[in-house]
Design a protein around this motif. Structure first.
Motif, PDB file in Angstrom:
ATOM      1  N   ALA A   2       0.818  -1.198   0.000  1.00 54.19           N
ATOM      2  CA  ALA A   2       0.000   0.000   0.000  1.00 54.19           C
ATOM      3  C   ALA A   2       0.858   1.256   0.000  1.00 54.19           C
ATOM      4  CB  ALA A   2      -0.917  -0.005   1.224  1.00 54.19           C
ATOM      5  N   ARG A   3       0.332   2.296  -0.629  1.00 54.93           N
ATOM      6  CA  ARG A   3       1.045   3.570  -0.660  1.00 54.93           C
ATOM      7  C   ARG A   3       1.021   4.212   0.715  1.00 54.93           C
ATOM      8  NH1 ARG A   3       0.186   7.852  -5.411  1.00 54.93           N
ATOM      9  NH2 ARG A   3       1.495   6.244  -6.357  1.00 54.93           N
ATOM     10  N   THR A   4       2.139   4.822   1.085  1.00 53.26           N
ATOM     11  CA  THR A   4       2.217   5.527   2.360  1.00 53.26           C
ATOM     12  C   THR A   4       2.837   6.896   2.147  1.00 53.26           C
ATOM     13  OG1 THR A   4       2.974   5.378   4.658  1.00 53.26           O
ATOM     14  CG2 THR A   4       4.510   4.653   2.965  1.00 53.26           C
ATOM     15  N   HIS A   5       2.515   7.809   3.020  1.00 56.56           N
ATOM     16  CA  HIS A   5       3.030   9.181   2.917  1.00 56.56           C
ATOM     17  C   HIS A   5       4.025   9.437   4.051  1.00 56.56           C
ATOM     18  CE1 HIS A   5       0.044  10.577  -0.101  1.00 56.56           C
ATOM     19  NE2 HIS A   5      -0.697   9.643   0.466  1.00 56.56           N
ATOM     20  N   ILE A   6       5.117  10.126   3.708  1.00 54.22           N
ATOM     21  CA  ILE A   6       6.096  10.543   4.709  1.00 54.22           C
ATOM     22  C   ILE A   6       6.284  12.051   4.585  1.00 54.22           C
ATOM     23  CG2 ILE A   6       8.492  10.405   5.462  1.00 54.22           C
ATOM     24  CD1 ILE A   6       8.576   7.555   4.650  1.00 54.22           C
ATOM     25  N   HIS A   7       6.117  12.740   5.689  1.00 55.02           N
ATOM     26  CA  HIS A   7       6.284  14.197   5.722  1.00 55.02           C
ATOM     27  C   HIS A   7       7.606  14.522   6.423  1.00 55.02           C
ATOM     28  CE1 HIS A   7       2.130  15.266   4.441  1.00 55.02           C
ATOM     29  NE2 HIS A   7       1.857  14.070   4.978  1.00 55.02           N
ATOM     30  N   PHE A  28      14.009  -0.896   2.380  1.00 53.36           N
ATOM     31  CA  PHE A  28      12.694  -1.450   2.073  1.00 53.36           C
ATOM     32  C   PHE A  28      12.486  -1.469   0.557  1.00 53.36           C
ATOM     33  CE2 PHE A  28      12.619   0.530   6.214  1.00 53.36           C
ATOM     34  CZ  PHE A  28      12.025  -0.436   7.008  1.00 53.36           C
ATOM     35  N   GLU A  29      12.570  -2.658  -0.012  1.00 55.80           N
ATOM     36  CA  GLU A  29      12.422  -2.805  -1.457  1.00 55.80           C
ATOM     37  C   GLU A  29      10.950  -2.717  -1.860  1.00 55.80           C
ATOM     38  OE1 GLU A  29      14.262  -6.315  -2.900  1.00 55.80           O
ATOM     39  OE2 GLU A  29      16.255  -5.827  -2.132  1.00 55.80           O
ATOM     40  N   GLY A  30      10.708  -1.987  -2.928  1.00 56.71           N
ATOM     41  CA  GLY A  30       9.360  -1.905  -3.481  1.00 56.71           C
ATOM     42  C   GLY A  30       8.388  -1.069  -2.691  1.00 56.71           C
ATOM     43  N   ALA A  31       8.879  -0.329  -1.703  1.00 54.37           N
ATOM     44  CA  ALA A  31       7.978   0.501  -0.890  1.00 54.37           C
ATOM     45  C   ALA A  31       7.407   1.641  -1.734  1.00 54.37           C
ATOM     46  CB  ALA A  31       8.718   1.055   0.316  1.00 54.37           C
ATOM     47  N   ASP A  32       6.097   1.795  -1.702  1.00 55.79           N
ATOM     48  CA  ASP A  32       5.423   2.861  -2.451  1.00 55.79           C
ATOM     49  C   ASP A  32       5.263   4.054  -1.511  1.00 55.79           C
ATOM     50  OD1 ASP A  32       4.000   4.442  -4.145  1.00 55.79           O
ATOM     51  OD2 ASP A  32       2.231   3.143  -4.270  1.00 55.79           O
TER      52      ASP A  32
END
Length: 278
Positions: A2-7, A28-32
């Protein structure tokens, strides 16, 4: 995944915070991941203007905010929104305070202040760019490090990386038909390092390079037999001159640079510059 947001919140340029985030995300490979970068956040008013954006894209908050009021406000808002907030340098800073017995200064962007180290790094970058690909042999004695090797062995990107660490670097391509100038073999001040790689890997890199330039891939430049000959030529030169050799086949630019920096420390060239020959 799943897509995640980082601020990313910083009260300065955010360069340090971005490097920390890059290093962590590399595990983390393939992290969206969608990054939201908020630099120069130095007031409550600025932070309040950003909060609606966090509500639109909730996720993980990483911050380097030295101002206590701004930091407390961010952490309070994150608690209200149910978002985790992590002080990227807090644990290290606290540990240093305890170890050194003094409080941190708490000045935004302090690590980027324009001191002697800053200007030395700028000087190193200028020198390195001006001495790329065998240029400026009359100044090689002023370098901290000389990188040499056949074409496409990562000499230029490694040089630029080292320059950003404050090293003056010149890089010299090794070509069978056009040996480097004699001055290379007369230098005793700079650390000279040979870069090499596996023939199969080098052939592939060169073919990809030719394709990117819309050139025919079937040239001597990318032929396996020719590449092996070049590598043997370079290795003989390294051995004849007792230069340390680094195989970059399975190394990143950062790993190659780290090995070179270690060699430079042992060599001591930065503290013993060679005078220009008369």
């Amino acid at each position: 995944m799943a897509r995640t947001h980082i601020h990313l919140f910083s009260d300065s340029t955010g360069e340090t915070l971005q490097m920390v985030a890059n290093a962590a995300l590399a595990q983390f490979e393939g992290a969206d991941v969608v990054r939201h970068f908020w630099p120069m956040v130095r007031s409550r008013q600025h932070l309040e203007r950003i909060m609606p954006e966090l509500e639109k894209a909730p996720g993980l908050i990483l911050f380097t905010l030295v101002n206590e009021d701004t930091r407390d406000l961010l952490e309070d808002r994150c608690r209200q929104l149910g978002m985790p907030a992590v002080d990227a340098l807090g644990v290290v800073t606290t540990a240093l305070e305890n170890h050194l017995g003094q409080e941190a200064h708490g000045r935004p962007g302090r690590q980027h202040r324009m001191d002697d180290a800053y200007f030395k790094r700028v000087d190193a970058i200028h020198f390195t760019i001006a001495h790329d690909d065998g240029v400026g042999s009359e100044d090689w004695h002023r370098a901290d490090i000389l990188l040499t090797g056949v074409s496409r062995t990562s000499k230029t990107p490694t040089s630029i990386y080292l320059a950003n660490r404050g090293f003056k670097v010149a890089n010299i391509p090794l070509v069978i038909e056009s040996p480097p100038p004699p001055v290379l073999f007369e230098l005793s001040g700079p650390l000279i390092v040979g870069l090499t790689t596996a023939p199969d890997r080098l052939v592939q890199i060169r073919r990809n390079r030719l394709l990117s330039l819309n050139e025919a891939s079937q040239t001597a430049y990318a032929e396996h037999e020719r590449v092996e000959e070049e590598i043997r030529f370079a290795r003989r030169m390294f051995a004849d001159n007792n230069w340390p050799v680094i195989d970059v086949t399975r190394r990143s630019i950062e790993e190659t640079a780290a090995a070179i920096i270690k060699l430079a420390g042992e060599h001591g060239s930065r503290t013993k510059p060679q005078e220009k020959p008369i």
